[in-house]
Design a protein around this motif. Structure first.
Motif, mmCIF file in Angstrom:
data_model
loop_
_atom_site.group_PDB
_atom_site.id
_atom_site.type_symbol
_atom_site.label_atom_id
_atom_site.label_comp_id
_atom_site.label_asym_id
_atom_site.label_seq_id
_atom_site.Cartn_x
_atom_site.Cartn_y
_atom_site.Cartn_z
ATOM 1 N N SER A 36 0.830 -1.207 0.000
ATOM 2 C CA SER A 36 0.000 0.000 0.000
ATOM 3 C C SER A 36 0.866 1.260 0.000
ATOM 4 O O SER A 36 1.978 1.279 0.489
ATOM 5 C CB SER A 36 -0.935 0.004 1.207
ATOM 6 O OG SER A 36 -0.212 0.103 2.398
ATOM 7 N N CYS A 37 0.307 2.316 -0.566
ATOM 8 C CA CYS A 37 1.027 3.593 -0.592
ATOM 9 C C CYS A 37 0.916 4.270 0.773
ATOM 10 O O CYS A 37 0.100 3.877 1.610
ATOM 11 C CB CYS A 37 0.478 4.493 -1.694
ATOM 12 S SG CYS A 37 -1.186 5.100 -1.413
ATOM 13 N N SER A 38 1.726 5.271 0.997
ATOM 14 C CA SER A 38 1.752 5.962 2.292
ATOM 15 C C SER A 38 0.416 6.609 2.611
ATOM 16 O O SER A 38 -0.012 6.630 3.762
ATOM 17 C CB SER A 38 2.848 7.029 2.292
ATOM 18 O OG SER A 38 4.101 6.445 2.088
ATOM 19 N N GLY A 39 -0.247 7.161 1.595
ATOM 20 C CA GLY A 39 -1.533 7.804 1.810
ATOM 21 C C GLY A 39 -2.593 6.825 2.280
ATOM 22 O O GLY A 39 -3.317 7.090 3.243
ATOM 23 N N CYS A 40 -2.696 5.693 1.611
ATOM 24 C CA CYS A 40 -3.683 4.682 1.991
ATOM 25 C C CYS A 40 -3.371 4.085 3.357
ATOM 26 O O CYS A 40 -4.274 3.779 4.132
ATOM 27 C CB CYS A 40 -3.741 3.580 0.935
ATOM 28 S SG CYS A 40 -4.469 4.126 -0.623
ATOM 29 N N ARG A 41 -2.100 3.927 3.643
ATOM 30 C CA ARG A 41 -1.694 3.346 4.918
ATOM 31 C C ARG A 41 -2.155 4.210 6.093
ATOM 32 O O ARG A 41 -2.708 3.709 7.055
ATOM 33 C CB ARG A 41 -0.180 3.147 4.941
ATOM 34 C CG ARG A 41 0.291 2.236 6.017
ATOM 35 C CD ARG A 41 1.765 1.845 5.919
ATOM 36 N NE ARG A 41 2.604 2.758 5.168
ATOM 37 C CZ ARG A 41 3.178 2.490 3.996
ATOM 38 N NH1 ARG A 41 3.000 1.313 3.442
ATOM 39 N NH2 ARG A 41 3.937 3.360 3.390
ATOM 40 N N VAL A 42 -1.959 5.533 6.008
ATOM 41 C CA VAL A 42 -2.346 6.392 7.130
ATOM 42 C C VAL A 42 -3.852 6.606 7.195
ATOM 43 O O VAL A 42 -4.391 6.875 8.269
ATOM 44 C CB VAL A 42 -1.620 7.757 7.113
ATOM 45 C CG1 VAL A 42 -0.137 7.580 7.265
ATOM 46 C CG2 VAL A 42 -1.961 8.566 5.903
ATOM 47 N N LEU A 43 -4.525 6.474 6.057
ATOM 48 C CA LEU A 43 -5.984 6.594 6.059
ATOM 49 C C LEU A 43 -6.665 5.273 6.387
ATOM 50 O O LEU A 43 -7.886 5.206 6.463
ATOM 51 C CB LEU A 43 -6.478 7.097 4.695
ATOM 52 C CG LEU A 43 -6.082 8.512 4.316
ATOM 53 C CD1 LEU A 43 -6.606 8.853 2.925
ATOM 54 C CD2 LEU A 43 -6.591 9.515 5.333
ATOM 55 N N ARG A 44 -5.855 4.215 6.553
ATOM 56 C CA ARG A 44 -6.348 2.864 6.819
ATOM 57 C C ARG A 44 -7.374 2.449 5.765
ATOM 58 O O ARG A 44 -8.477 2.018 6.064
ATOM 59 C CB ARG A 44 -6.923 2.777 8.223
ATOM 60 C CG ARG A 44 -5.879 2.951 9.282
ATOM 61 C CD ARG A 44 -6.426 2.642 10.653
ATOM 62 N NE ARG A 44 -5.359 2.712 11.628
ATOM 63 C CZ ARG A 44 -5.268 3.662 12.541
ATOM 64 N NH1 ARG A 44 -6.179 4.604 12.611
ATOM 65 N NH2 ARG A 44 -4.271 3.663 13.398
ATOM 66 N N LYS A 45 -6.946 2.646 4.527
ATOM 67 C CA LYS A 45 -7.787 2.362 3.374
ATOM 68 C C LYS A 45 -7.076 1.321 2.523
ATOM 69 O O LYS A 45 -5.863 1.337 2.413
ATOM 70 C CB LYS A 45 -7.971 3.678 2.594
ATOM 71 C CG LYS A 45 -8.737 3.606 1.341
ATOM 72 C CD LYS A 45 -8.685 4.980 0.689
ATOM 73 C CE LYS A 45 -8.798 4.961 -0.790
ATOM 74 N NZ LYS A 45 -8.180 3.927 -1.515
ATOM 75 N N GLY A 46 -7.810 0.443 1.927
ATOM 76 C CA GLY A 46 -7.216 -0.551 1.049
ATOM 77 C C GLY A 46 -6.601 0.105 -0.182
ATOM 78 O O GLY A 46 -7.179 1.017 -0.756
ATOM 79 N N CYS A 47 -5.428 -0.331 -0.557
ATOM 80 C CA CYS A 47 -4.725 0.232 -1.706
ATOM 81 C C CYS A 47 -4.662 -0.821 -2.805
ATOM 82 O O CYS A 47 -4.504 -2.005 -2.536
ATOM 83 C CB CYS A 47 -3.316 0.650 -1.295
ATOM 84 S SG CYS A 47 -2.439 1.610 -2.528
ATOM 85 N N SER A 48 -4.806 -0.365 -4.032
ATOM 86 C CA SER A 48 -4.760 -1.285 -5.166
ATOM 87 C C SER A 48 -3.882 -0.692 -6.256
ATOM 88 O O SER A 48 -3.329 0.392 -6.104
ATOM 89 C CB SER A 48 -6.181 -1.532 -5.699
ATOM 90 O OG SER A 48 -6.684 -0.335 -6.241
ATOM 91 N N GLU A 49 -3.787 -1.397 -7.362
ATOM 92 C CA GLU A 49 -3.007 -0.905 -8.494
ATOM 93 C C GLU A 49 -3.600 0.381 -9.068
ATOM 94 O O GLU A 49 -2.901 1.206 -9.624
ATOM 95 C CB GLU A 49 -2.935 -1.973 -9.596
ATOM 96 C CG GLU A 49 -2.094 -3.175 -9.229
ATOM 97 C CD GLU A 49 -0.638 -2.809 -9.016
ATOM 98 O OE1 GLU A 49 -0.099 -1.973 -9.765
ATOM 99 O OE2 GLU A 49 -0.034 -3.372 -8.081
ATOM 100 N N SER A 50 -4.912 0.558 -8.913
ATOM 101 C CA SER A 50 -5.572 1.752 -9.436
ATOM 102 C C SER A 50 -5.770 2.814 -8.345
ATOM 103 O O SER A 50 -6.725 3.591 -8.403
ATOM 104 C CB SER A 50 -6.920 1.366 -10.048
ATOM 105 O OG SER A 50 -7.750 0.792 -9.056
#
Length: 112
Positions: free
Chosen positions: A2-16
């Motif tokens: 996951s990217c840093s943004g998704c990690r701190v927002l506790r959001k799932g990160c994908s290729e898109s």
């Protein structure tokens, strides 16, 4: 991964992921996380994601940077925000508040 943004927002990160391209101009992972948290605290997680997803892919990094600079402007000047800082000639205060770790690097330039 996951990217840093998704990690701190506790959001799932994908290729898109819509946040990853928005954070590429920020050098370190910690700075990317801090910028994302700062914008998300001000505009809200849903507001951040909807603002970014409402524009074409090639403009998303610019929207994130605009939100970040507006957030910095509102932090320094709560009434008039970034526009008030530009109007009074105190834009450097916002840049210094938002980008203190850049050292001697030039801060981001405004378009126009």
């Amino acid at each position: 991964m996951s990217c840093s943004g998704c990690r701190v927002l506790r959001k799932g990160c994908s290729e898109s992921c819509i946040l990853r391209p928005c954070l590429e101009w920020i050098e370190t992972s910690d700075a990317q996380s801090n910028a994302t948290v700062f914008v998300a605290k001000f505009f809200g997680r849903a507001g951040l994601m909807s603002s970014i997803s409402s524009v074409p892919d090639n403009q998303r990094p610019d929207v994130f940077q605009s939100l970040l600079l507006e957030d910095a402007g509102r932090t320094v000047n709560p009434v008039n925000g970034a526009l008030g800082l530009l109007w009074t000639g105190n834009w450097h205060v916002s840049i210094q508040a938002k980008f203190p770790a850049q050292g001697k690097k030039a801060p981001p330039r405004l378009a126009g």
